[in-house]
Design a protein around this motif. Sequence first.
Motif, PDB file in Angstrom:
ATOM      1  N   THR A  51      -3.211  64.934  53.247  1.00 39.74           N
ATOM      2  CA  THR A  51      -4.137  65.916  52.717  1.00 39.74           C
ATOM      3  C   THR A  51      -5.339  66.106  53.530  1.00 39.74           C
ATOM      4  O   THR A  51      -6.311  66.883  53.190  1.00 39.74           O
ATOM      5  CB  THR A  51      -4.464  65.472  51.221  1.00 39.74           C
ATOM      6  OG1 THR A  51      -4.902  64.196  51.291  1.00 39.74           O
ATOM      7  CG2 THR A  51      -3.261  65.732  50.138  1.00 39.74           C
ATOM      8  N   CYS A  85       0.741  66.811  47.786  1.00 41.01           N
ATOM      9  CA  CYS A  85      -0.487  67.299  47.402  1.00 41.01           C
ATOM     10  C   CYS A  85      -1.006  68.193  48.324  1.00 41.01           C
ATOM     11  O   CYS A  85      -2.252  68.339  48.438  1.00 41.01           O
ATOM     12  CB  CYS A  85      -1.210  66.196  47.067  1.00 41.01           C
ATOM     13  SG  CYS A  85      -0.667  64.854  45.808  1.00 41.01           S
ATOM     14  N   VAL A  86      -0.455  68.663  49.602  1.00 45.67           N
ATOM     15  CA  VAL A  86      -1.012  69.296  50.441  1.00 45.67           C
ATOM     16  C   VAL A  86      -1.341  70.947  50.022  1.00 45.67           C
ATOM     17  O   VAL A  86      -0.855  71.182  49.070  1.00 45.67           O
ATOM     18  CB  VAL A  86       0.013  69.495  51.646  1.00 45.67           C
ATOM     19  CG1 VAL A  86       0.276  68.214  52.426  1.00 45.67           C
ATOM     20  CG2 VAL A  86       1.128  70.291  51.147  1.00 45.67           C
ATOM     21  N   SER A  87      -2.241  71.455  50.929  1.00 45.04           N
ATOM     22  CA  SER A  87      -2.631  72.802  50.466  1.00 45.04           C
ATOM     23  C   SER A  87      -1.455  73.866  50.666  1.00 45.04           C
ATOM     24  O   SER A  87      -0.562  73.623  51.032  1.00 45.04           O
ATOM     25  CB  SER A  87      -3.717  73.159  51.541  1.00 45.04           C
ATOM     26  OG  SER A  87      -3.350  73.400  52.801  1.00 45.04           O
TER      27      SER A  87
END
Length: 513
Positions: A67, A125-127
């Motif tokens: 992240t 949970c990455v963009s």
Amino acid sequence: MNINEAKEEVKNAVRAYLEKDEAGQYEIPIERQRPILLMGPPGIGKTAIMEQIAHELSINLVSYTITHHTRQSAIGLPKISEKKYGGKTYSVTEYTMSEIIGAVYDQIEKSGIQEGILFLDEINCVSETLAPTMLQFLQYKTFGSHRIPDGFIIVTAGNPPQYNKSVRDFDIVTLDRVRQINIEEDFDAWKDYAYKAGVHGSIMAYLEIKKDNFYSIKTDVDGRTFVTARGWEDLSRVIKVHEKLGMPINENLTAQYLQNKEIARDFATYYELYQRYNELYKIPDILEGRFPEDKRAIREGSFDEKLSIIGLLTDKLMDEFRSYSRQQAVQKILFDTIKEFGRFSETEETERVDSIQWFKDRMGIMEYRLQEEKEAGLLDREEERARATAVNSLKDCINYMATAAGAEPDLKGAFILAKNWFTKKENIRQENIKTTGRHLTNSFEFLEQTFGDSESLSGSQEMVIFITELSNAYHSLKFVRDTGNDAYYKYNKLLLLNDRKQELMELAKELVF
């Protein structure tokens, strides 16, 4: 699975992926080496077990929290290149090497080891802009146009959606290309690691009494509160430093690590009680065989109080067991160094070689290798500490040789002095071993005199708890295995007999009913 079971699964997977056939090719082809996806709540030790696995298998570890990355740092920056297609020249877009892939190659260069683990945390949970890149990475092991080197195993970790609003679900196509391991928090599993890591005894005793407070994540009208394994370990470290410096340990401190006011307050209160028990029952005296006269008051006390006393005894003994392991590791390094000097003194033709300079040169080499391996991440905390202590001990050896000789000794004389110095240190270590063994025996005797239960095959429940704790901890088992202890063998045998008795009773019930 709990964290220990997950560790074994990952370790076995890495070993299987790195196994080669007689031709030097991987038994499981690179394209069939599925990335491992660990799914579990935050702060339970996923990163810690990666470090343990890498150390135990003597391979590299490159770790990132994904992240923190943008699409550019993950796949590289675009650049314009020219290529010919069908006889014509075209401008095409290529990418520089990913920062993550570059870090893998840097680690290989630093360590000289070609194999390892690439660990990416919080992968789900990455963009939004980075999500397609992560899917490509899991499916094809590439960032942009760059592939991770052969011999590096991909292990990723993510949090279930109830712990993070930013979680993205993987599609079936992606999940069908990974090995997913679901992990749950488990105090008993974490306890093995905690004893080895030296987590403060007050924390171990408190959580033994209130296991439900080991891990807690809640959302109510006041917002989100949480307590994690990571928080307990970090609090342990700061407690030890505060005790060393004589600084206060109260709710103001505990609330900074335990993000739940009730648990933070409860533990701070218990810590004060734990310290009072330590003063009241004089644990050092018990270890030396001087037991409290009023054993009845202890025997009739609350169960929490009894657990606290057992925790205090266990904590003091664990400190001694860890010290034994550390001293043993240091002595081995020193023994090997002096043995090498002995071989050198026998083969060197001239007696005019500067023996003290020889030791200084060895110290320099040891310090250099220590720094190199530390920077490469190849050492755990205990190994680093042992090697640094050995280097400092050699300084003491040099001073001893210079003082005892009065002048520069010849090689054979210097070897005798070095052996004498080592023998003195070893004698001190052996005395420490006897002291620790005596303390262990006295602890058994105290529990037997205080809580002895003649009607139970294995003795009192307090004895069962104590022997169980010792039998589940790395350093205590190592001490007993290396040095022996009759009291431990006696009560451990009774415990095993009692377990067998329970099995037979349960079997009898099944046959009757």
